[in-house]
Structure formats: C-alpha cells, structure tokens
Design a protein around this motif. Structure first.
Motif, PDB file in Angstrom:
ATOM      1  N   TYR A 179      -6.330  -3.769  -1.392  1.00 39.65           N
ATOM      2  CA  TYR A 179      -5.599  -3.104  -2.466  1.00 39.65           C
ATOM      3  C   TYR A 179      -5.973  -3.743  -3.798  1.00 39.65           C
ATOM      4  N   SER A 180      -6.210  -2.911  -4.802  1.00 34.53           N
ATOM      5  CA  SER A 180      -6.538  -3.447  -6.131  1.00 34.53           C
ATOM      6  C   SER A 180      -5.293  -3.823  -6.916  1.00 34.53           C
ATOM      7  N   GLY A 181      -4.130  -3.399  -6.434  1.00 31.40           N
ATOM      8  CA  GLY A 181      -2.882  -3.728  -7.094  1.00 31.40           C
ATOM      9  C   GLY A 181      -1.720  -3.023  -6.433  1.00 31.40           C
ATOM     10  N   ALA A 182      -0.552  -3.134  -7.045  1.00 31.53           N
ATOM     11  CA  ALA A 182       0.666  -2.569  -6.463  1.00 31.53           C
ATOM     12  C   ALA A 182       0.603  -1.047  -6.365  1.00 31.53           C
ATOM     13  N   LEU A 183       0.162  -0.404  -7.452  1.00 26.86           N
ATOM     14  CA  LEU A 183       0.103   1.054  -7.462  1.00 26.86           C
ATOM     15  C   LEU A 183      -0.896   1.568  -6.427  1.00 26.86           C
ATOM     16  N   ASP A 184      -2.064   0.895  -6.323  1.00 26.77           N
ATOM     17  CA  ASP A 184      -3.078   1.278  -5.343  1.00 26.77           C
ATOM     18  C   ASP A 184      -2.524   1.144  -3.929  1.00 26.77           C
ATOM     19  N   ILE A 213       5.694  -2.728  -0.400  1.00 25.96           N
ATOM     20  CA  ILE A 213       4.451  -2.918  -1.157  1.00 25.96           C
ATOM     21  C   ILE A 213       4.218  -4.399  -1.426  1.00 25.96           C
ATOM     22  N   LYS A 214       5.278  -5.125  -1.783  1.00 30.43           N
ATOM     23  CA  LYS A 214       5.168  -6.562  -2.047  1.00 30.43           C
ATOM     24  C   LYS A 214       4.648  -7.303  -0.821  1.00 30.43           C
ATOM     25  N   THR A 215       5.203  -6.969   0.342  1.00 33.04           N
ATOM     26  CA  THR A 215       4.796  -7.626   1.586  1.00 33.04           C
ATOM     27  C   THR A 215       3.314  -7.394   1.865  1.00 33.04           C
ATOM     28  N   ARG A 216       2.852  -6.162   1.687  1.00 30.25           N
ATOM     29  CA  ARG A 216       1.453  -5.832   1.990  1.00 30.25           C
ATOM     30  C   ARG A 216       0.488  -6.467   0.992  1.00 30.25           C
ATOM     31  N   THR A 250      -0.675   3.604   0.944  1.00 23.84           N
ATOM     32  CA  THR A 250       0.352   3.599   1.990  1.00 23.84           C
ATOM     33  C   THR A 250       0.925   4.991   2.190  1.00 23.84           C
ATOM     34  N   VAL A 251       1.261   5.674   1.091  1.00 21.98           N
ATOM     35  CA  VAL A 251       1.849   7.013   1.175  1.00 21.98           C
ATOM     36  C   VAL A 251       0.842   8.012   1.726  1.00 21.98           C
ATOM     37  N   ARG A 252      -0.427   7.926   1.265  1.00 17.12           N
ATOM     38  CA  ARG A 252      -1.455   8.847   1.756  1.00 17.12           C
ATOM     39  C   ARG A 252      -1.704   8.677   3.248  1.00 17.12           C
ATOM     40  N   ALA A 253      -1.784   7.438   3.690  1.00 20.48           N
ATOM     41  CA  ALA A 253      -2.136   7.167   5.086  1.00 20.48           C
ATOM     42  C   ALA A 253      -0.956   7.332   6.043  1.00 20.48           C
TER      43      ALA A 253
END
Length: 324
Positions: free
Chosen positions: A273-278, A256-259, A283-286
């Motif tokens: 991405y609006s933030g880390a959680l988003d 997540i940090k890298t992306r 990522t998980v959905r796709a």
C-alpha cells in the motif's frame, strides 16, 4: 491536579489494556483475514525473464494454467481464538502484551490526562457542566496528542500480535516491545516507528472523542434523570454504551491502520500500500465495503469490556486518590 489526572488515567488504561489484550489480538488477526500478500522481490525480478522467454520461445497452442487457489474461508472470533491456542499455545493470546503496556502508558495516559485538564478548563464554573461540543473537542485534541506520542508502541503491538499468522520463515520474532522498536528503527529507519501515524491519530481522535465524551454525557444524563445513583451500575451502563459508540466510529480506520502498520516492505518490491487511502481503496475493491468492518464483533467484544474496565477502574482510582 493536572498530574493526578495522568496518573489516574494511566493506571486505569494499563489495567483495561492488559485484561482485554487477547480480544484485541483476535481483532487484529480478523482484520488481516483476506489481505492480499505483498509481491516479493523474487517475483518482481522474475517477470522480465518470463517476458523474455515468452517472446523468444514459441509457446504451445494451449496451456493449461491451474486456477488460483480459493481464498481461505473467513472465520469468526471464537474460531480464531481456538486456532491461535491450538497452533501457537495459550501464551500466544498475550503476544505483544508488553507493547500494550507501553502503548497504554504513552497513549492512554496522555489522552486521559489531557482530556481531564481540558475538562477542568472548559467546564462552566457557574453550572458545573461542560457542553457536549466541548467534550467532543477535548476528546479530539487529547486523542491526537496521545496517538502521536504512542505510535511506536502501537506499530510494535500490531506486528507482535500479527506475527503468529505468518509462515515461520517470514516471522519477525520480536522478543519484546523494546526489541521490536529497536529492530524497526535499525532495519527500516526511525520513520517506520510512525508508519500509519495519520491513521493512528485519526482513530485516536474518533475513539477518544466518542468514548470519553459519550461516557461523560451518558453518565450525566442518567444522574440528571434519576435513573440510577452514582455508583457501579451507572458506571458500567455509561461505559458500555460509550464502548459501542467508539467501536462504530473507529472500526474502519482501525482496519486500515492495522493493515498499513503490518505490511511487509521488501527490498526491490513495491510496498503493498502506498498509503492509507490506497489501502482503503484496495481493501474495498478486493473484499467489498463491509471489509472495513472486519473484526467488528471482536472490536465491540473488546471495546465494550475495555471501556467498562477503564471507567470502572478510573472511578475507583479517583476515590482512592481523592485526598492527594
């Protein structure tokens, strides 16, 4: 005594970071595989026009819309490394190495030195031992402070490592880590240097706590049980085990940090991405939950040797500087 810990940790970290940099670059490229590209401003501006046309012009009864191209096949670390060498040259394996040096100088020197100070303060003077919970706490604190200090270099390193996978027209072409930090500050604001800092801090806390605490704990256990003497064999065994623990603990946050750090925010377009959680949810959905462990093989392939080189070098530097 406190300054000595920073010097020893800094030297060991820079040696380890530079020697394993190509593995880190491959890990970053693998973590970005399958990422959905950000919509451009042109596409955003075109949508109203398209909407207008579809309401004002009678559409034919059947429209043959070509299916979207299939996602590129995911490849392993060796294939990624070979592709980098073929397409960008051998020198590309060291893209962003100047950022690695700066990152290790700021981040790792701080975390190693601070951990050493806390270790000295929190070690029981009577037994000469430090409970595991204190080791973990010291690692969490040291990692958080080190990450906050080193985040600008971390952002620059990720971008410089990822640049070669972009089309020529979209590449940032930073000349060095100083150029990268300068361009980010001018073009995206000073706050961009701390983009993803919450993730960097979380990852650093996990890595430092799991890496340093587990190394000390495993080394102590080996020596106490008389499995090996205090030498190279013990240092390599304990450090490789510590590298594995750190890899398992930190890989999801690292992806997540890298992306988040690498995302390209264009004028007039919403950020990918609006933030880390988003980023984590998208990522998980796709790509599925295991996408959070993308690049795990190069992560352990890099974290293992990095941790071995780090602690073996650290033990040798300590011997050299023991009289200072």
């Amino acid at each position: 005594m406190g300054v000595k810990g920073f010097v020893e940790g800094g030297i060991a970290s820079i040696v380890a970071g530079c020697s394993t940099h190509p593995l880190d670059l491959i890990k970053v490229r693998m973590q970005l595989q399958g990422e959905t590209p950000a919509p451009t401003a042109a596409v955003h501006n075109l949508r109203p026009a398209l909407a207008f046309q579809t309401t004002s012009v009678t559409a034919p009864k059947s429209i043959n819309i070509p299916p979207p191209p299939p996602p590129p096949a995911r490849v392993g670390p060796i294939a990624v490394g070979v592709r980098i060498v073929q397409q960008e040259g051998v020198a590309a394996l060291f893209s962003g190495v100047s950022a690695t040096v700066l990152r290790q100088t700021l981040y790792s020197t701080t975390r190693m030195g601070l951990y050493d100070i806390l270790k000295q303060k929190w070690t029981d003077q009577d037994t000469g031992k430090m409970p595991l919970i204190r080791k973990i706490s010291a690692g969490l604190i040291a990692g958080a402070v080190g990450a906050a200090v080193g985040n600008p270099a971390d952002v620059a390193m990720v971008r410089m490592q990822a640049d070669g996978r972009l089309p020529l027209a979209q590449r940032r072409n930073y000349k060095s880590v100083v150029d990268a930090i300068t361009q980010m500050a001018r073009g995206e604001g000073v706050t961009s240097l701390w983009r993803g800092s919450s993730l960097t801090v979380n990852r650093a806390m996990l890595v430092t706590a799991s890496q340093l605490a587990s190394y000390d704990q495993i080394k102590e256990t080996i020596l106490q049980k008389g499995l090996m003497k205090d030498g190279l064999g013990t240092h390599v065994t304990a450090s490789f085990a510590a590298g594995f623990v750190a890899s398992v603990a930190s890989n999801p946050v690292d992806v997540i940090k890298t992306r988040v750090m690498n995302m390209k925010v264009e004028a007039g377009a919403a950020p990918p991405y609006s933030g880390a959680l988003d980023c984590a949810l998208k990522t998980v959905r796709a790509e599925g939950p295991m996408a959070l462990y993308k690049g795990f093989i190069p992560t352990i392939s890099r974290q293992g040797p990095f941790t071995v080189v780090l602690f073996v070098t650290l033990e040798q530097v300590r011997k050299v500087l023991k009289d200072f």
